[in-house]
Scaffold this motif. Structure first.
Motif, PDB file in Angstrom:
ATOM      1  N   THR A   1      -3.532   4.379  -3.162  1.00  0.00           N
ATOM      2  CA  THR A   1      -4.608   4.696  -4.107  1.00  0.00           C
ATOM      3  C   THR A   1      -5.913   4.061  -3.679  1.00  0.00           C
ATOM      4  O   THR A   1      -6.948   4.293  -4.287  1.00  0.00           O
ATOM      5  CB  THR A   1      -4.266   4.157  -5.514  1.00  0.00           C
TER       6      THR A   1
ATOM      7  N   ASN B   1       0.811  -1.221   0.000  1.00  0.00           N
ATOM      8  CA  ASN B   1       0.000   0.000   0.000  1.00  0.00           C
ATOM      9  C   ASN B   1       0.845   1.273   0.000  1.00  0.00           C
ATOM     10  O   ASN B   1       0.518   2.264   0.653  1.00  0.00           O
ATOM     11  CB  ASN B   1      -0.962   0.003   1.204  1.00  0.00           C
TER      12      ASN B   1
ATOM     13  N   GLU C   1      -6.490   0.959  -4.006  1.00  0.00           N
ATOM     14  CA  GLU C   1      -6.726  -0.237  -4.822  1.00  0.00           C
ATOM     15  C   GLU C   1      -6.038  -1.468  -4.254  1.00  0.00           C
ATOM     16  O   GLU C   1      -6.277  -2.570  -4.719  1.00  0.00           O
ATOM     17  CB  GLU C   1      -6.193   0.006  -6.241  1.00  0.00           C
TER      18      GLU C   1
END
Lengths: 217, 299
Positions: free
Chosen positions: B78, B74, B80
């Motif tokens: 974002t 991470n 995602e």
């Protein structure tokens, strides 16, 4: 449009001393982005702590990762604002990763850094990475072995440069073993390893088959 | 090859730098998908694009892919990235498998083992089979196959041993003269482990092809009663004693060995007069005291 080199992290050499290519010119025209680790490491200590720096881990007692260094690489790959074409097929040269271990980073942290560089340079930007790692042959150096083997498993091409088994020679400086790996694709042809001997010259290297040095023929 | 394809439970694919194992992993995935199984893949080491290369579209559509390559930690922030990091991704996979035959591929188990505590990873692997058994009708041993790619140079004997103890089968990849081989060690409950060697290659369409080479042999784990060659059979010197030599050796009394005969001989005054005497000429500086030095002892 020539292939553009995106970023080079170098710990010891300055651009002008690299052989065969004028990196000074490349740097001046924007083709090369160069981070000189040795010089930058001093800047870390004279900057305000709040400012991010690629080699920030040198300041921190327990630096867990090399995320700032990765951010530097990612920023260097972004296209410039004045409308020039975006970087295409960039190449990231890292000289060398073993120094990061010596500076206190763990092998997994260095592997994570290379992982993220691969995701950005190789997968996102369709470029290549060339990284140098030292193999001291010390089986007790677990961290270096993890780094070396971890990188080997991620690589598509491994070049192993080593001295001659018979000792020093004036005309043959060493031996290069080339190992092709296709980590994801099977190949029916399994003969994927070659060994050459080499001699380093002023601005180039000459390769020849084992025992076929011009000096002995 | 049926023995390879019939693998169930945790299967370790142990590869090396010289003999990569991802091709075999993909070949086993293809076989599982063609057999109608669900296939879930946790991809950590290569991009999804690179992993899916080589599978045709019908198989690719059957693969459920969890991408842990793009942003595993991470860093990009974002939103995602898979929640919970690597361990969360593994646990999420467990929860999303439907009842029925399932093949789960971990590419790679080494990547997870370097970043997660060994105990947590082993617990997650055990939980995977338990949860699948609870959800489905049959025992997990028949339904679930977890293929874990393991790079054997990266880990010490501790973590490797822990994973081996959980595994129902271990496939060690090596080769010779350009030909790949798989040494399969299978453990079945209440049976002896079996060891089998297969010579194979993976074709460009990811199907497995058995090669010639040493014939397939299925044998039990090494038999301790096989006759060994005697290393002392062709020597230029004699290592053995004859019967007479052995008797002479056994009857020999060592000079410093204190036996009861020796004790009696010392206590008994000797029948013959003493054959040795000590002559001493004192120096001018000797201080000879005629008194008995032990005279004050009450002996």
């Amino acid at each position: 449009m020539p292939t553009q080199m995106a970023a080079s992290l170098c710990t010891t050499f300055s651009p002008s001393t690299s052989k065969g290519v004028s990196l000074t010119v490349a740097r001046e025209c924007g083709q090369l982005v160069f981070l000189e680790g040795l010089k930058s490491s001093v800047d870390v200590f004279f900057r305000a702590q709040a400012e991010p720096h690629p080699l920030q881990f040198l300041r921190e007692a327990n630096a867990e990762n090399l995320q700032p260094l990765y951010e530097f690489v990612r920023e260097a790959l972004k296209p410039v604002d004045d409308g020039e074409a975006a970087w295409r097929c960039p190449v990231l040269l890292v000289d060398d990763l073993s120094v990061l271990l010596s500076l206190g980073m763990g092998a997994v942290a260095v592997l994570d850094f290379i992982h993220y560089c691969r995701a950005t340079v190789c997968w996102e930007r369709k470029g290549n990475i060339v990284a140098l790692v030292h193999d001291s042959g010390d089986t007790e150096d677990e961290e270096n072995n993890i780094l070396l083997n971890g990188l080997s498993h991620q690589s598509h091409l491994i070049l192993r440069a080593e001295g001659l088994a018979t000792g020093f020679c004036r005309d043959v400086h060493g031996q290069l073993r080339i190992l092709w790996r296709t980590p994801s694709q099977p190949t029916t042809q399994r003969d994927w390893s070659l060994t050459y001997q080499y001699k380093i010259q002023d601005k180039s290297v000459s390769f020849f088959a084992k025992g076929m040095s011009p000096a002995v023929l | 090859m049926e023995s390879v394809l019939a693998l169930r439970g945790l299967v370790l694919l142990r590869d090396s730098v010289e003999w990569e194992g991802r091709s075999l992993l993909k070949a086993l995935i293809k076989k599982a998908a063609l057999g109608g199984e669900q296939v879930h893949i946790l991809g950590c080491e290569v991009s999804e694009e690179e992993f899916r290369a080589g599978f045709d579209s019908s198989i690719n559509s059957r693969l459920v892919y969890y991408d842990l390559f793009r942003d595993p930690l991470n860093w990009a922030q974002t939103g995602e990235a898979l929640p919970g990091g690597p361990l969360g991704a593994l646990q999420a996979m467990c929860e999303r498998t439907d009842p029925g035959p399932v093949t789960v591929a971990l590419d790679s188990l080494s990547w997870l083992l370097l970043r997660l505590p060994c105990a947590a990873l082993c617990q997650a692997l055990c939980a995977m089979s338990r949860q699948h058994a609870c959800r489905g009708g049959g025992p997990a041993a028949e339904q679930l196959c977890v293929l874990g790619l393991l790079h054997r140079e990266l880990h010490g004997p501790g973590p490797m041993g822990a994973l081996s103890s959980l595994a129902q089968a271990e496939v060690t990849l090596s080769g010779t003269a350009g030909q790949a081989s798989a040494h399969m060690l299978r453990r079945r409950p209440r049976q002896r482990p079996t060891l089998e060697t297969l010579w194979f290659s993976v074709l460009p369409d990811l199907s497995l092809d058995l090669q010639g080479g040493p014939p397939l042999e299925s044998q039990p784990h090494p038999d301790p009663h096989t006759p060994q060659v005697d290393p002392a059979s062709h020597l230029t010197f004699n290592l053995h004693l004859s019967k007479r030599e052995r008797e002479a050796k056994d009857s020999l009394t060592l000079p410093f060995q204190f036996s009861s005969e020796k004790q009696q001989a010392l206590l008994r005054p000797g029948p013959s007069p003493a054959t040795s005497r000590i002559f001493y000429e004192p120096d001018a500086f000797d201080d000879l005291d005629p008194e008995d030095p032990d005279g004050d002892l009450d002996v």
